[in-house]
Design an enzyme around this catalytic site. Structure first.
Site, mmCIF file in Angstrom:
data_model
loop_
_atom_site.group_PDB
_atom_site.id
_atom_site.type_symbol
_atom_site.label_atom_id
_atom_site.label_comp_id
_atom_site.label_asym_id
_atom_site.label_seq_id
_atom_site.Cartn_x
_atom_site.Cartn_y
_atom_site.Cartn_z
ATOM 1 N N GLY A 10 1.229 -1.286 0.177
ATOM 2 C CA GLY A 10 -0.107 0.079 0.030
ATOM 3 C C GLY A 10 0.823 1.288 -0.006
ATOM 4 O O GLY A 10 1.883 1.534 0.580
ATOM 5 N N GLY A 13 -1.099 7.612 2.350
ATOM 6 C CA GLY A 13 0.214 8.234 3.413
ATOM 7 C C GLY A 13 1.146 7.555 4.201
ATOM 8 O O GLY A 13 2.058 8.023 4.525
ATOM 9 N N ALA A 14 0.817 5.968 4.840
ATOM 10 C CA ALA A 14 1.365 5.299 5.828
ATOM 11 C C ALA A 14 2.198 5.225 4.608
ATOM 12 O O ALA A 14 3.622 4.801 5.441
ATOM 13 C CB ALA A 14 0.392 4.551 6.692
ATOM 14 N N PHE A 113 -11.802 22.221 14.221
ATOM 15 C CA PHE A 113 -12.227 21.606 13.520
ATOM 16 C C PHE A 113 -13.194 20.503 15.801
ATOM 17 O O PHE A 113 -13.075 21.232 16.634
ATOM 18 C CB PHE A 113 -11.097 20.189 13.179
ATOM 19 N N ASP A 214 -7.583 -4.815 2.068
ATOM 20 C CA ASP A 214 -7.073 -5.797 2.127
ATOM 21 C C ASP A 214 -6.513 -6.328 2.266
ATOM 22 O O ASP A 214 -6.059 -7.280 3.521
ATOM 23 C CB ASP A 214 -6.521 -6.095 0.652
ATOM 24 N N GLN A 233 -16.739 5.170 11.670
ATOM 25 C CA GLN A 233 -17.296 6.453 10.934
ATOM 26 C C GLN A 233 -18.566 6.717 10.244
ATOM 27 O O GLN A 233 -17.855 6.415 9.284
ATOM 28 C CB GLN A 233 -16.047 7.216 11.309
ATOM 29 N N HIS A 235 -19.192 9.961 8.445
ATOM 30 C CA HIS A 235 -19.036 11.482 7.871
ATOM 31 C C HIS A 235 -19.926 11.973 8.495
ATOM 32 O O HIS A 235 -21.138 11.700 7.378
ATOM 33 C CB HIS A 235 -17.974 11.454 7.065
ATOM 34 N N LEU A 245 -17.051 13.824 0.478
ATOM 35 C CA LEU A 245 -17.068 13.935 1.151
ATOM 36 C C LEU A 245 -17.064 15.319 1.169
ATOM 37 O O LEU A 245 -16.174 16.164 0.578
ATOM 38 C CB LEU A 245 -15.642 13.392 1.794
ATOM 39 N N THR A 247 -15.568 18.730 4.309
ATOM 40 C CA THR A 247 -14.829 18.011 4.983
ATOM 41 C C THR A 247 -15.196 19.018 6.306
ATOM 42 O O THR A 247 -16.584 20.167 6.161
ATOM 43 C CB THR A 247 -13.537 19.337 4.342
ATOM 44 N N GLU A 248 -15.153 18.357 7.379
ATOM 45 C CA GLU A 248 -15.714 19.220 8.213
ATOM 46 C C GLU A 248 -14.925 20.847 8.506
ATOM 47 O O GLU A 248 -15.508 21.351 9.298
ATOM 48 C CB GLU A 248 -15.007 18.141 9.543
ATOM 49 N N ARG A 281 -17.977 14.145 15.393
ATOM 50 C CA ARG A 281 -18.698 12.797 14.398
ATOM 51 C C ARG A 281 -20.024 12.297 14.911
ATOM 52 O O ARG A 281 -20.920 12.408 14.289
ATOM 53 C CB ARG A 281 -17.655 12.455 13.172
ATOM 54 N N HIS A 346 -17.219 6.568 6.970
ATOM 55 C CA HIS A 346 -15.945 7.140 6.256
ATOM 56 C C HIS A 346 -15.080 6.931 6.224
ATOM 57 O O HIS A 346 -14.055 6.865 6.255
ATOM 58 C CB HIS A 346 -16.347 8.682 6.547
ATOM 59 N N ARG A 381 -13.340 8.385 15.953
ATOM 60 C CA ARG A 381 -12.347 9.229 16.021
ATOM 61 C C ARG A 381 -12.664 11.103 15.168
ATOM 62 O O ARG A 381 -14.116 10.831 14.841
ATOM 63 C CB ARG A 381 -11.289 8.620 14.416
ATOM 64 N N LEU A 387 -4.837 12.103 9.423
ATOM 65 C CA LEU A 387 -3.528 11.783 8.782
ATOM 66 C C LEU A 387 -1.693 12.383 9.685
ATOM 67 O O LEU A 387 -1.171 11.825 9.307
ATOM 68 C CB LEU A 387 -3.752 13.414 8.518
#
Lengths: 621, 284
Positions: A10, A13-14, A113, A214, A233, A235, A245, A247-248, A281, A346, A381, A387
């Site tokens: 994958g 980001g992570a 937020f 996966d 979650q 959203h 989406l 955004t919040e 949320r 979400h 969350r 992020l």
């Protein structure tokens, strides 16, 4: 066969952050992803990165907010690690050139937020994830890290030891989507799963089509427990027609929610008397659906999110992307009319059980990002906390897998950490269906499924990888050679409909049991699945068929965990159990595949932090 | 019941006039078929007729490129991607195209729709004038299968401009950047690597080594960022001034027209040309 020190599965980001961290420790690292890295769904994240960067803010405050948001189901060592390291990682992104929005003094901009007691959500317009993803990929290019893009990892190479804690992961098997070639990737040090969320279990989701869970499905079948899967979650602000989406950040900047009677229901309906639209949320999503279910929605389907009063200049400066999304995907110009929004799937708070160092209970197998559960988010969350999780825990997993000396994790993993087994009354038996005749389970069983029948246990590195390759080749041959039966799209759409109907924001026993029956039906249908496309070239029919098996296993894990938890906590609402039950339920749900007979047990929640203990309090916003 | 039309055709040498006539007659036939069907089923949902390019070098029946016709429901809000997914999931699971996010940020589904480069997910059926809706792979790239093209060359060009930040950074503090400078690079940072611009560019079609609009825009993104210093900028200009760099652009604006993120690509290329001139004048 390919061979590297560290294999990262994958490239969102992570995964990218893990690869860069492993590379910096001197490891030979490779990324294997079914998408080219810049196509990953991190790119769709909008709001921002929670990081304590300013005077007046504190780690303690961020940790308190996160623990409260988690409804006291997050683990203190994970939360404190996140809060302590997020500022450094966020500044690191800035040093790598990420185009954050800027204040007049040139510093990175932050905004309020939901659920935060300080405006610490550091953002880049309403496209923070896009900037993060591209910045991270740039660093991968800079370092010349090997990327196998459009290679679909479909099996882990794990040894046969009887107890999951004794097993070792020595690599993965993947096939090249472009040519259909199945090949093994041997990992000398470790494999890091960073495959993202399982949103495709639902049909109204903000998640990409590629988000099929996966990693969790493969880890689950290899013996790693899935943790807290019931916590999904929803959203509060997604576009009704597509699930895209909003955004919040819109509410963070001052956007207001109205029902069809023109009431600002978050305040007037008493859902969150203090902070209104900026409640957590789970609270806002339930409020919206209550309004809609009680007849105060528009077209019985959505509510309005109005940001016109913010003015065009401010909207364009901070939320420009939202104008395009609402116009392109819902046909509403938010500068002229209120946007239409409703809750949509979400994020998965649960996932592969890991420690703060990304370790699973299987040696050499790591996980980070949304596919993992460390657990920072507990039962809900906070916006802006996903992020930082990617970069903080991605980097930690990368370093650990590369062999860097790190402090022993406080969070224990695996069945050894059990504090008792669970009990759940199911209408049908969950788990695998064994109808194999030729040694290849029709549903493409995993290494573990064959463990009992395979004779001598496979424990060596090379033989483990080779065996996994043989098994995967046999499975793919089987799927491709079968020339009639059921197609994955039929199974998948029925599964998604049932999950959206029965395992949504509001849950009850009857619905959850119905979902289990539907999942069983999907599993039975899957025994007869076939791939219509005979081609080896870019066979997305084959890929989606394998993904569908993963969705079935994850849908079952979510539903079983939800049925077992007889309380209301965070995102998990139960009609029959309207209270949070701290006496019995401050514990993590663990579901182990157990060679096809799922086993439910519980693990402790760690509320004791480094310097303090987090006392569960009633949650008001 | 399958509503997939069985008609197929092979791309011929027809004149544009003939092609238009054919499209027209098909459209008429389609409307007729639609009326008949709606009468018989009472189904009021509007449908759309798609002509989709098909090719698979590995499968006998698809070795010769052809167009397949699909008739799919298209209520208000249906995108080209929605229609393709419907056609795949309901009629033909071998229909192959890249897609992921469905919201114009992953850049997977740049396609050639009714003769222009667009993202499938961002294109509403109702906004397209021409029927049937023609869906083809991006031109000027090798077709791997159906609507999937080989993106390797595009990625190589992107990576040829050293697309990563190269500034000296302080140890712990964030670097400052002015709002004006962030605004200056903002549009360039929106690129989602979809390849629509490269595919639309006549120069890139004729000169395989031309860096192309997306890569030059990527270089612009860093060259204009005040957090990088003048030496790095000079280095970046050297890359852009090479034989197949910025000077190849003939300002036809086709890249700017097709960019789904509205990046002013041609302007950015022109600005890099001006920077290059300024840079060279220093030596006179």
């Amino acid at each position: 066969m390919h061979e590297h020190d560290v294999i990262v599965v994958g490239a969102g980001g992570a995964g990218l952050r893990a690869a860069v961290a492993a590379n910096e420790e001197g490891a030979d690292v490779a990324l294997v992803s079914k998408l080219h890295p810049v196509r990953s769904h991190t790119g769709a994240a909008e709001g921002g990165i929670n990081a304590v960067l300013r005077d007046g803010d504190s780690f303690e405050s961020h940790a308190e907010d996160t623990m409260k948001g988690s409804d006291y189901l997050g683990d203190a060592p994970a939360i404190e690690t996140l809060c302590h390291q997020s500022p450094k990682e966020t500044v690191q992104l800035e040093h790598w050139g990420m185009a954050f929005s800027r204040d007049d003094d040139g510093r990175m901009s932050q905004r309020p937020f939901g659920g935060l007691s300080f405006p610490r959500t550091t953002y880049a317009g309403a496209e923070t994830g896009h900037h993060l993803l591209h910045t991270m990929y740039e660093q991968v290019v800079k370092r010349g890290i090997t990327v196998y893009d459009e290679w679909y990892v479909s099996r882990l190479a794990v040894t046969d030891h009887a107890e999951p804690e004794d097993r070792e992961c020595h690599g993965v098997v993947a096939y090249d989507v472009q040519t259909g070639k199945v090949d093994a990737f041997k990992a000398r040090n470790g494999v890091i799963l960073a495959t993202g969320g399982p949103g495709q279990v639902y049909d109204h989701t903000t998640n990409a089509v590629a988000n099929t869970g996966d990693g969790p499905a493969m880890a689950y079948r290899a013996g790693v427990p899935l943790e807290d899967m019931e916590f999904i979650q929803f959203h509060p602000t997604t576009l009704p027609s597509t699930g895209v989406l909003i955004t919040e950040g819109v509410r963070g900047e001052g956007g207001i929610l109205y029902n069809a009677e023109g009431e600002r229901f978050m305040f007037e309906g008493g859902y969150a008397k203090n902070v209104g639209e900026l409640a957590s949320r789970d609270v806002v999503a339930r409020a919206e659906l209550t309004e809609i279910n009680e007849g105060r929605g528009f077209e019985d389907d959505y509510v309005h999110l109005d940001m016109r009063h913010l003015g065009e200049e401010r909207i364009t400066d901070r939320l420009e992307n939202i104008i395009h999304l609402s116009e392109d995907f819902e046909g509403v110009n938010p500068l002229e009319d209120p946007m239409r929004v409703k809750p949509g799937q979400h994020y998965a708070m649960g996932g592969i059980e890991v420690s703060e160092n990304g370790e699973t209970c299987i040696g050499g197998l790591y996980a980070a990002g949304e596919c993992a559960c460390v657990s920072v988010h507990g039962s809900n969350r906070l916006g802006g906390n996903a992020l930082p999780e990617l970069i903080v825990f991605g980097a930690r997993a990368g370093r650990h897998a590369a062999g860097k000396e790190m402090e022993t994790a406080e969070i224990e993993t695996g069945p050894a950490a059990s504090i008792g087994s669970g009990d759940v009354d199911t209408p049908v038996s969950p788990g695998s269906i064994d109808t194999s005749e030729d040694g290849v389970a029709a549903d493409g069983g995993q290494a573990g499924d064959d463990r009992a029948t395979d004779g001598g246990a496979v424990v060596g590195m090379d033989e483990t990888v080779e065996r996994a390759l043989d098994q995967e080749q046999a499975r793919i041959e089987h799927l491709l050679e079968k020339d009639e039966g059921v197609q994955h799209a039929d199974i998948r759409s029925k599964l998604q409909e049932s999950m959206t109907e029965n395992v949504n924001v509001f849950r009850n026993e009857e619905g959850l049991k119905q979902a289990l029956r539907d999942i069983r039906e999907a599993r039975e249908a899957y025994q007869d699945v076939y791939v219509n496309d005979p081609s080896r070239t870019f066979n997305t029919d084959l890929q989606h068929t394998i993904e569908t098996r993963n969705l079935i296993d994850l849908a079952e894990a979510i539903t079983l965990s939800a049925l077992a938890r007889t309380e209301f906590r965070g995102a998990h609402w139960r009609e029959e159990y309207q209270d949070r039950d701290d006496e019995n339920w401050i514990k993590h749900t663990m579901l182990a595949w157990n060679e096809g007979s799922p086993d439910l047990y519980y693990a402790p929640v760690i509320l004791d932090g480094e310097d303090k203990s987090y006392e569960p309090k009633e949650r008001h916003y | 019941m399958s509503t997939q039309l069985q008609r197929t055709e092979t791309e011929g040498d027809e004149s544009p006039q003939e092609q238009r006539l054919e499209r027209k007659s098909l459209a008429e036939g389609e409307r007729e078929a639609q009326r008949t069907e709606e009468e018989s089923t009472g189904d009021e949902t509007p449908h759309v007729h798609l002509k989709v390019f098909r090719y698979d070098p590995e499968v006998e029946a698809k070795r010769e490129p052809r167009f397949d016709d699909f008739r799919v429901p298209a209520p208000q809000g249906t995108t080209v991607l929605d229609a393709l997914m419907y056609a795949r999931d309901e009629f033909d699971s071998t229909l192959t195209f890249r897609h992921s996010c469905r919201q114009a940020v992953c850049g997977s589904d740049a396609l050639f729709i009714n003769g222009s480069q667009r993202l499938g997910c961002q294109t509403q059926i109702q906004d397209l004038d021409q029927r049937p809706v023609r869906v083809e792979p991006l031109p000027h790239q090798e077709v791997e299968k159906d609507l999937v093209v080989d993106m390797e060359h595009f990625y190589d060009q992107m990576e040829a401009v050293e697309p990563y930040f190269q500034g000296e950074t302080p140890d712990e503090e964030e670097q400052l950047q002015s709002r004006e400078n962030r605004e200056k690079v903002k549009m360039s940072t929106r690129c989602i690597w979809c390849g629509a611009c490269q595919s639309s560019c006549n120069i890139a079609a004729g000169d395989n080594e031309y860096l192309g609009p997306a890569a030059i825009n990527k270089a612009y993104r860093f060259a204009m960022d005040e957090r990088e210093d003048d030496d790095i900028k000079k280095h970046r200009m050297n890359i852009l001034e090479q034989e197949h760099g910025v000077w190849r652009c003939q300002t036809q604006f086709s890249c700017t027209e097709v960019c789904p993120k509205d990046i002013p690509l041609t302007e950015h290329i022109q600005e890099m040309k001006r920077e290059a001139v300024k840079d060279n004048l220093k030596f006179w």
